[in-house]
Design an enzyme around this catalytic site. Structure first.
Site, mmCIF file in Angstrom:
data_model
loop_
_atom_site.group_PDB
_atom_site.id
_atom_site.type_symbol
_atom_site.label_atom_id
_atom_site.label_comp_id
_atom_site.label_asym_id
_atom_site.label_seq_id
_atom_site.Cartn_x
_atom_site.Cartn_y
_atom_site.Cartn_z
ATOM 1 N N GLY A 79 50.917 -47.454 10.793
ATOM 2 C CA GLY A 79 49.993 -48.376 11.456
ATOM 3 C C GLY A 79 48.968 -48.912 10.480
ATOM 4 N N ASN A 80 47.937 -49.564 10.995
ATOM 5 C CA ASN A 80 46.862 -50.062 10.135
ATOM 6 C C ASN A 80 45.533 -49.913 10.861
ATOM 7 O OD1 ASN A 80 46.297 -52.613 11.682
ATOM 8 N ND2 ASN A 80 48.449 -52.944 11.192
ATOM 9 N N ARG A 81 44.447 -50.240 10.167
ATOM 10 C CA ARG A 81 43.114 -49.937 10.704
ATOM 11 C C ARG A 81 42.535 -51.057 11.573
ATOM 12 N NH1 ARG A 81 38.797 -47.818 8.063
ATOM 13 N NH2 ARG A 81 38.771 -49.333 6.389
ATOM 14 N N SER A 82 43.340 -52.015 11.969
ATOM 15 C CA SER A 82 42.807 -53.091 12.816
ATOM 16 C C SER A 82 42.376 -52.533 14.179
ATOM 17 C CB SER A 82 43.871 -54.169 13.018
ATOM 18 O OG SER A 82 43.400 -55.097 13.964
#
Ligand code: C5P
Length: 406
Positions: free
Chosen positions: A203-206
């Site tokens: 995933g990512n930190r958005s």
């Protein structure tokens, strides 16, 4: 919206609690900056409970996140209630010897002052001159009212009532006009998650905050909004048509299916560039994989470029570019290269890093057109940045509409 309530050291500080509460109840995020003197009149725990946020006092706290400018930059409105004669003088001189002074100087938001002091102090030539100077610089004033002061005396100098201060503050926030009425806006927001096995993902930190702010701003301006939501850390605004997705492939399917019904498409989601080539049926076990686990990733399709290529005449497609550039020049260079590659109508470029961009309440963006020219730059809360982006789209939408009807 983000409202900073500054509280300075006068007896009327006890009434500032009502001001903070009024803004919170109106649905705004309130950051309280209380001077040391203010905290002699009113307790930090009370202000923290009412504002639902940490109360800021010290210039030397939160230095790593550059708090002395961050609070001001993210503010949509600053209200100082009460404003003492001393604070008026400091503001008039542009002093930055405490956190409140720094915050005011670092902000472009409207500032509303609610003076409170004894009549003699209000009428003193120094205060009169300071007030005139601040008015000429665009500072707004509410009060002081005429009435009973702290002692037995009465006259001009009494702080306006909290509900009047709140009403005057709210009137200074971004006015909402229905300039997007009749437009259908399709927004992707959040971060996609690519499964590795039934329990893990890449995933990512958005946080989805900027995309959700765009949805909220577009709704308030009369648009009908469809939100394709990958993982969001904030609730989607009531009134949007929400389509939940997990992976880039699901987001792509939804966006392509909804493209035909949209006048404006905004790709604010952080889409995974790669996904695991294979998704394990069962949980990957460490005893079976040893000390090193090698993942093979394959590239996801570029949804934004695809939507831009498939758009019909009159449709606007907008992308985002979150970059970890070291300088503004490098940021713009990366943005321009991306604008050329994606072929969207606009690209919203912002800098991200360990402490910037993701999950924060404020944002600083540069909007480029398809040719890489700067259209606008905006700094503020994610909601006010959303309004600035929508100002560009409202204008472009109008001329597009006209072109197609001529
Ligand atoms: O190439 P980059 O990921 O930096 O581009 C960011 C923009 O492209 C964002 O608008 C994002 O939503 C979109 N994007 C996409 N499909 C991808 C990767 C990014 O639509 N696979």
């Amino acid at each position: 919206m983000n409202i900073v309530v500054g509280i300075t050291g006068g007896i009327a500080a006890y009434k500032a609690i009502g001001v903070v509460r009024g803004f919170v109840l109106a649905g705004h995020s309130v950051q309280v900056i209380a001077t040391e003197h203010a905290l002699r009149f009113v307790g930090k725990p009370t202000l923290e409970a009412i504002s639902r946020n940490t109360v800021h006092t010290d210039l030397y706290e939160g230095v790593a996140e550059v708090r002395h400018v961050a609070l001001g930059q993210a503010a949509d409105l600053i209200v100082i209630a009460p404003t003492t004669a001393n604070t008026l003088a400091k503001l008039a001189a542009g002093l930055a010897d405490d956190l409140l002074g720094n915050t005011v100087l670092a902000s472009t938001a409207p500032v509303l002052l609610a003076p409170a002091m004894h009549t003699e102090m209000w009428q003193n030539a120094a205060t009169v001159a300071n007030t005139a100077l601040l008015r000429s610089r665009g500072y707004r004033f509410i009060g002081p009212a005429v009435g009973q002061l702290t002692g037995t005396d009465s006259g001009p100098g009494r702080m306006s009532e909290p509900d009047e201060i709140v009403a005057a503050g709210l009137a200074l926030l971004v006015p909402t006009v229905a300039d997007l009425a009749g437009l259908r806006i399709l927004i992707s927001a959040g971060g996609t998650r690519e499964p590795l096995d039934p329990v893990r993902f890449l995933g990512n930190r958005s946080s989805g905050k900027q995309g959700v702010a765009l949805a909220e701003a577009a709704l308030s301006r009369g648009a009908s909004v469809t939100l394709v939501a990958a993982h969001l850390e904030v609730p989607a605004p009531a009134g949007v048509e929400r389509h939940a997705v997990e992976t880039a492939e699901q987001l792509r399917t939804e966006m392509n299916a909804l493209l035909g019904g949209a006048d404006i498409v905004i790709m604010a989601a952080a889409v995974a560039d790669y996904r695991p080539r294979e998704v394990a049926e069962g949980k990957i076990k460490k005893d079976a994989t040893g000390d090193v686990l090698t993942l093979e990733l394959v590239k996801n399709p570029d949804i934004l470029a695809e939507l831009a290529a498939n758009r019909a005449p009159g449709q606007l497609v907008v992308g985002f570019a979150a970059e970890t550039a070291r300088s503004r020049d490098e940021l713009l260079e990366l943005g321009r290269t991306k604008a050329a590659r994606k072929r969207a109508d606009y690209l919203v470029v912002n800098r991200v890093g360990w402490t910037e961009g993701f999950a924060t309440d404020g944002n600083t963006v540069v909007v480029l057109d398809g040719a890489g020219h700067i259209v606008i730059e905006a700094t503020g809360s994610k909601l006010s940045v959303a309004h600035s982006i929508l100002n560009v789209l409202a204008e472009a939408g109008r001329s597009n509409h006209q072109e197609h009807n001529d």
